[in-house]
Design a protein around this motif. Structure first.
Motif, PDB file in Angstrom:
ATOM      1  N   ASN A   2      -3.056   8.448  -3.755  1.00  0.00           N
ATOM      2  CA  ASN A   2      -1.757   8.883  -3.242  1.00  0.00           C
ATOM      3  C   ASN A   2      -1.847   9.433  -1.830  1.00  0.00           C
ATOM      4  OD1 ASN A   2      -0.428   8.285  -5.643  1.00  0.00           O
ATOM      5  ND2 ASN A   2      -0.982  10.244  -6.521  1.00  0.00           N
ATOM      6  N   TYR A   3      -3.016   9.970  -1.479  1.00  0.00           N
ATOM      7  CA  TYR A   3      -3.209  10.584  -0.171  1.00  0.00           C
ATOM      8  C   TYR A   3      -4.544  10.125   0.387  1.00  0.00           C
ATOM      9  CZ  TYR A   3       0.556  13.439  -1.892  1.00  0.00           C
ATOM     10  OH  TYR A   3       1.758  13.849  -2.402  1.00  0.00           O
ATOM     11  N   ALA A   4      -4.612  10.043   1.699  1.00  0.00           N
ATOM     12  CA  ALA A   4      -5.846   9.617   2.354  1.00  0.00           C
ATOM     13  C   ALA A   4      -6.058  10.454   3.606  1.00  0.00           C
ATOM     14  CB  ALA A   4      -5.773   8.136   2.712  1.00  0.00           C
ATOM     15  N   LYS A   5      -7.325  10.687   3.907  1.00  0.00           N
ATOM     16  CA  LYS A   5      -7.701  11.458   5.087  1.00  0.00           C
ATOM     17  C   LYS A   5      -8.161  10.488   6.170  1.00  0.00           C
ATOM     18  CE  LYS A   5     -10.462  15.491   6.216  1.00  0.00           C
ATOM     19  NZ  LYS A   5     -11.429  16.451   5.635  1.00  0.00           N
ATOM     20  N   CYS A   6      -7.609  10.651   7.365  1.00  0.00           N
ATOM     21  CA  CYS A   6      -7.948   9.773   8.486  1.00  0.00           C
ATOM     22  C   CYS A   6      -9.358  10.105   8.990  1.00  0.00           C
ATOM     23  CB  CYS A   6      -6.928   9.944   9.609  1.00  0.00           C
ATOM     24  SG  CYS A   6      -7.273   8.934  11.063  1.00  0.00           S
ATOM     25  N   SER A  38       1.777   2.387  -1.952  1.00  0.00           N
ATOM     26  CA  SER A  38       1.138   1.264  -2.631  1.00  0.00           C
ATOM     27  C   SER A  38       1.608  -0.055  -2.025  1.00  0.00           C
ATOM     28  CB  SER A  38       1.484   1.308  -4.120  1.00  0.00           C
ATOM     29  OG  SER A  38       0.919   0.197  -4.771  1.00  0.00           O
ATOM     30  N   ASP A  39       0.660  -0.925  -1.686  1.00  0.00           N
ATOM     31  CA  ASP A  39       0.968  -2.235  -1.104  1.00  0.00           C
ATOM     32  C   ASP A  39      -0.154  -3.196  -1.490  1.00  0.00           C
ATOM     33  OD1 ASP A  39       1.335  -4.495   0.496  1.00  0.00           O
ATOM     34  OD2 ASP A  39       2.161  -3.333   2.151  1.00  0.00           O
ATOM     35  N   PRO A  40      -0.005  -3.896  -2.628  1.00  0.00           N
ATOM     36  CA  PRO A  40      -1.059  -4.801  -3.094  1.00  0.00           C
ATOM     37  C   PRO A  40      -1.421  -5.896  -2.096  1.00  0.00           C
ATOM     38  CG  PRO A  40       0.567  -4.440  -4.826  1.00  0.00           C
ATOM     39  CD  PRO A  40       1.111  -3.829  -3.573  1.00  0.00           C
ATOM     40  N   VAL A  41      -0.460  -6.403  -1.350  1.00  0.00           N
ATOM     41  CA  VAL A  41      -0.747  -7.446  -0.355  1.00  0.00           C
ATOM     42  C   VAL A  41      -1.639  -6.881   0.745  1.00  0.00           C
ATOM     43  CG1 VAL A  41       0.251  -9.015   1.352  1.00  0.00           C
ATOM     44  CG2 VAL A  41       1.377  -8.696  -0.869  1.00  0.00           C
ATOM     45  N   ALA A  42      -1.299  -5.691   1.243  1.00  0.00           N
ATOM     46  CA  ALA A  42      -2.128  -5.047   2.270  1.00  0.00           C
ATOM     47  C   ALA A  42      -3.535  -4.807   1.733  1.00  0.00           C
ATOM     48  CB  ALA A  42      -1.491  -3.735   2.712  1.00  0.00           C
ATOM     49  N   ASP A  43      -3.641  -4.341   0.478  1.00  0.00           N
ATOM     50  CA  ASP A  43      -4.948  -4.084  -0.133  1.00  0.00           C
ATOM     51  C   ASP A  43      -5.825  -5.333  -0.110  1.00  0.00           C
ATOM     52  OD1 ASP A  43      -4.050  -1.520  -0.696  1.00  0.00           O
ATOM     53  OD2 ASP A  43      -3.683  -1.920  -2.828  1.00  0.00           O
ATOM     54  N   ARG A  44      -5.240  -6.481  -0.436  1.00  0.00           N
ATOM     55  CA  ARG A  44      -6.006  -7.736  -0.468  1.00  0.00           C
ATOM     56  C   ARG A  44      -6.539  -8.119   0.916  1.00  0.00           C
ATOM     57  NH1 ARG A  44      -1.862  -9.352  -4.123  1.00  0.00           N
ATOM     58  NH2 ARG A  44      -0.846 -10.590  -2.515  1.00  0.00           N
ATOM     59  N   HIS A  45      -5.928  -7.600   1.957  1.00  0.00           N
ATOM     60  CA  HIS A  45      -6.342  -7.926   3.325  1.00  0.00           C
ATOM     61  C   HIS A  45      -7.122  -6.786   3.979  1.00  0.00           C
ATOM     62  CE1 HIS A  45      -4.195 -11.712   3.437  1.00  0.00           C
ATOM     63  NE2 HIS A  45      -3.207 -11.102   2.789  1.00  0.00           N
ATOM     64  N   GLY A  46      -7.558  -5.812   3.173  1.00  0.00           N
ATOM     65  CA  GLY A  46      -8.351  -4.716   3.707  1.00  0.00           C
ATOM     66  C   GLY A  46      -7.553  -3.714   4.531  1.00  0.00           C
ATOM     67  N   MET A  47      -6.255  -3.665   4.282  1.00  0.00           N
ATOM     68  CA  MET A  47      -5.382  -2.744   5.012  1.00  0.00           C
ATOM     69  C   MET A  47      -4.826  -1.702   4.031  1.00  0.00           C
ATOM     70  SD  MET A  47      -5.552  -4.006   8.071  1.00  0.00           S
ATOM     71  CE  MET A  47      -4.184  -3.547   9.117  1.00  0.00           C
ATOM     72  N   ILE A  48      -4.240  -0.661   4.592  1.00  0.00           N
ATOM     73  CA  ILE A  48      -3.625   0.402   3.801  1.00  0.00           C
ATOM     74  C   ILE A  48      -2.305   0.784   4.478  1.00  0.00           C
ATOM     75  CG2 ILE A  48      -4.873   2.212   5.056  1.00  0.00           C
ATOM     76  CD1 ILE A  48      -5.073   3.773   2.434  1.00  0.00           C
ATOM     77  N   ARG A  49      -1.271   1.020   3.673  1.00  0.00           N
ATOM     78  CA  ARG A  49       0.039   1.389   4.215  1.00  0.00           C
ATOM     79  C   ARG A  49       0.161   2.913   4.190  1.00  0.00           C
ATOM     80  NH1 ARG A  49       4.273  -1.398   5.727  1.00  0.00           N
ATOM     81  NH2 ARG A  49       3.498  -3.306   4.781  1.00  0.00           N
ATOM     82  N   ILE A  50       0.415   3.498   5.365  1.00  0.00           N
ATOM     83  CA  ILE A  50       0.396   4.946   5.555  1.00  0.00           C
ATOM     84  C   ILE A  50       1.716   5.429   6.153  1.00  0.00           C
ATOM     85  CG2 ILE A  50      -0.684   6.778   6.958  1.00  0.00           C
ATOM     86  CD1 ILE A  50      -2.570   5.847   4.834  1.00  0.00           C
TER      87      ILE A  50
END
Length: 126
Positions: A2-6, A38-50
């Motif tokens: 749910n949360y991520a640290k840059c 949450s963004d499954p498409v972004a996940d598949r491409h090694g990206m994260i939606r922030i």
């Protein structure tokens, strides 16, 4: 997550025929915590939606894509360390909080901790 640290805010895209971008990416600060969408498409491409520091600007409500390795999961700590937060309130709000705390036979701090936990999607402490 749910949360991520840059952990990285260097530019990662280079537009053709433009000079290389210098300095950090706008909206990201190393060490700060950001909400993840949450963004499954972004996940598949090694990206994260922030939801980054530009939230409130037109188009920012959907978040922005960044490389997933620019972030690390932000999880509760297993030790009992805590940090403090100072909030400045006007006299009216402070008075109302105090009155509510007295009426519920709790401290203002306990009242505020409960309020935050009720309204945020926080993981349970371990």
């Amino acid at each position: 997550m749910n949360y991520a640290k840059c952990i990285n805010n260097r530019p990662y895209l280079q537009a053709p025929n433009l000079p290389e971008q210098e300095g950090p990416l706008f909206g990201l600060t190393v060490g700060k915590v950001y909400k993840v969408i949450s963004d499954p498409v972004a996940d598949r491409h090694g990206m994260i939606r922030i939801i980054d520091g530009s939230f409130g600007e037109p188009g920012s409500e959907n978040g922005y894509l960044y490389p997933a390795d620019y972030f690390e999961p932000f999880l509760p700590r297993t030790d009992s360390s805590r940090c403090s937060l100072t909030i400045y309130l006007d006299e009216y709000v402070k008075g109302v909080l105090h009155a509510e705390a007295v009426a519920s036979n709790r401290s203002v701090s306990a009242l505020m901790r409960d309020w935050v936990e009720e309204r945020l999607d926080l993981p349970h402490s371990v």
